[in-house]
Design an enzyme around this catalytic site. Structure first.
Site, PDB file in Angstrom:
ATOM      1  N   SER A  59       0.797  -1.241   0.000  1.00 40.65           N
ATOM      2  CA  SER A  59       0.000   0.000   0.000  1.00 40.65           C
ATOM      3  C   SER A  59       0.821   1.278   0.000  1.00 40.65           C
ATOM      4  CB  SER A  59      -0.948   0.007   1.190  1.00 40.65           C
ATOM      5  OG  SER A  59      -2.030  -0.838   0.915  1.00 40.65           O
TER       6      SER A  59
ATOM      7  N   LYS B 237       0.283   3.389  -2.971  1.00 45.51           N
ATOM      8  CA  LYS B 237      -0.886   4.267  -3.134  1.00 45.51           C
ATOM      9  C   LYS B 237      -0.490   5.744  -3.105  1.00 45.51           C
ATOM     10  CE  LYS B 237      -3.928   0.699  -1.256  1.00 45.51           C
ATOM     11  NZ  LYS B 237      -4.509   0.085  -0.082  1.00 45.51           N
TER      12      LYS B 237
ATOM     13  N   TYR C 211      -3.637  -2.378 -10.436  1.00 47.11           N
ATOM     14  CA  TYR C 211      -3.589  -2.240  -8.967  1.00 47.11           C
ATOM     15  C   TYR C 211      -2.696  -3.322  -8.341  1.00 47.11           C
ATOM     16  CZ  TYR C 211      -5.016  -2.331  -4.089  1.00 47.11           C
ATOM     17  OH  TYR C 211      -4.979  -2.334  -2.721  1.00 47.11           O
TER      18      TYR C 211
ATOM     19  N   TYR D 245      -4.504   3.577   7.956  1.00 46.12           N
ATOM     20  CA  TYR D 245      -5.843   2.995   8.095  1.00 46.12           C
ATOM     21  C   TYR D 245      -6.456   3.379   9.437  1.00 46.12           C
ATOM     22  CZ  TYR D 245      -3.363   0.458   4.553  1.00 46.12           C
ATOM     23  OH  TYR D 245      -2.585   0.151   3.491  1.00 46.12           O
TER      24      TYR D 245
ATOM     25  N   VAL E 242       1.218  -3.765   3.818  1.00 41.49           N
ATOM     26  CA  VAL E 242       1.224  -5.069   4.499  1.00 41.49           C
ATOM     27  C   VAL E 242       2.485  -5.901   4.234  1.00 41.49           C
ATOM     28  CG1 VAL E 242      -1.277  -5.327   4.825  1.00 41.49           C
ATOM     29  CG2 VAL E 242      -0.210  -6.165   2.719  1.00 41.49           C
TER      30      VAL E 242
HETATM   31  N1  GLN Z   1      -2.278  -5.922  -1.775  1.00 41.46           N
HETATM   32  C1  GLN Z   1      -2.936  -5.519  -0.571  1.00 41.46           C
HETATM   33  C2  GLN Z   1      -4.425  -5.433  -0.816  1.00 41.46           C
HETATM   34  O1  GLN Z   1      -4.801  -4.908  -1.819  1.00 41.46           O
HETATM   35  C3  GLN Z   1      -2.395  -4.189  -0.115  1.00 41.46           C
HETATM   36  C4  GLN Z   1      -2.980  -3.780   1.199  1.00 41.46           C
HETATM   37  C5  GLN Z   1      -2.041  -3.067   2.130  1.00 41.46           C
HETATM   38  O2  GLN Z   1      -0.829  -2.999   1.976  1.00 41.46           O
HETATM   39  N2  GLN Z   1      -2.616  -2.556   3.189  1.00 41.46           N
HETATM   40  O3  GLN Z   1      -5.228  -5.904  -0.022  1.00 41.46           O
END
Ligand code: GLN
Length: 310
Positions: A68, A71, A194, A246, A264
């Site tokens: 993430s 993003k 994505y 988050y 993650v």
């Molecule tokens: N690939 C993970 C997802 O889309 C990325 C989520 C994350 O890093 N929080 O669920």
């Protein structure tokens, strides 16, 4: 008194020592095999100064899955794309208070994701990129390489394929967005891009360098290039502070007080405007999906440097 090289080296050693005590208390991401089999006993940290100095400790040159953290790069790309003017009509700027992959709010809020850093918002941002560029994945990778000043950064196709195979929740989010009129391109095309942005592999050093423009008012201290207007850097930093971790974002602001974005894969990128861009990485996560040792390292860094945005 400005921090000397020696001060910073000592501080990084302290961060690593304290952070390592967290290893064993969390769990690595296990939704795909490529992440589940990672050795949890790893910790790396890189700090880049807006004056061009760099300090590293631990596994700072090991590649990890940025997940993430990507993003932030896709938001930067969407905001400089021909679709930029429509971005904030399609994505909000409020913390979600929900898990990053939650579908609940999207249904009750008629397809307007709370922010660009939860999966729903990031998928809309990737839709903007997919709609406005012929090769969206190459555009994303190109931006990341330029920001990191490193041509070697690559997409781990094994991770991307696993993301695709296990991505039922992201597919559900994308289809819901489509049904609610907030996804323009083909669902599968957006998801393919994505999953690939999530699967970019970088080292702590690469990520810290790539976040330098956000610490330096949009200019890249290493290349001298202006990568975004200062106001945009300030605004992205504000979103990191309010939405970057988050539903753990409030606690992170309380403990650390630095705008940041987690993934993650266990990475956290952080920005102290006017001073430093930082990346920490350690694969074990807390229950919200944020690196345990990484959070602890940043907490120690903020304490010992006496730097934060507060
Ligand atoms: N690939 C993970 C997802 O889309 C990325 C989520 C994350 O890093 N929080 O669920």
């Amino acid at each position: 008194m400005p921090l000397t090289d020696r001060d910073l080296s000592t501080i990084l050693d302290d961060c690593a020592r304290e952070a390592r005590k967290e290893i064993g208390k969390g769990h690595v991401a296990d939704y795909i095999p490529a992440l589940a089999r990672i050795n949890p006993d790893q910790f790396g940290m890189a700090v880049c100064g807006v004056d061009g100095r760099e300090w590293v400790v631990g596994d700072s040159d090991s590649s990890f899955s940025i997940q993430s953290i990507s993003k932030v790069f896709t938001l930067a790309l969407a905001l400089q794309s021909p679709g930029a003017s429509g971005v904030w009509d399609r994505v909000g700027r409020e913390p979600s208070g929900n898990a990053f992959n939650s579908l609940v709010q999207l249904e009750s809020e008629q397809g307007l994701p709370r922010n660009p850093f939860i999966n729903a918002g990031a998928i809309v941002i990737t839709d903007v990129i997919t709609t406005h560029f012929v090769s969206p994945v190459l555009q994303i990778l190109g931006l990341v390489r330029r920001y990191a000043d490193c041509e070697d950064i690559y997409i781990d196709e094994e991770v991307a394929r696993s993301e695709e195979e296990s991505g039922h929740r992201n597919a559900a989010i994308a289809h819901l967005l489509k049904s609610q009129g907030n996804l323009v391109a083909d669902v599968d095309d957006v998801l393919a891009a994505y999953y690939r942005q999530c699967s970019i592999a970088m080292t702590c050093r690469d990520v810290a360098r790539a976040f330098l423009p956000l610490a330096a008012g949009g200019r890249h201290p290493l290349t001298g290039e202006t990568l975004m207007p200062a106001l945009r850097a300030k605004r992205i930093n504000s979103l990191l502070l309010t939405c970057g971790l988050y539903d753990g974002v409030g606690n992170f602001a309380f403990r650390v007080g630095i705008p940041a974005k987690s993934g993650v894969g266990g990475g956290i990128a952080a920005v102290i405007p006017g001073h430093f861009a930082i990346c920490v990485w350690s694969p074990e996560l807390d229950e919200l999906g944020n690196s345990l040792a990484g959070t602890r390292a940043l907490e120690i860094f903020a304490q010992e440097t006496n730097l934060s945005v507060f």
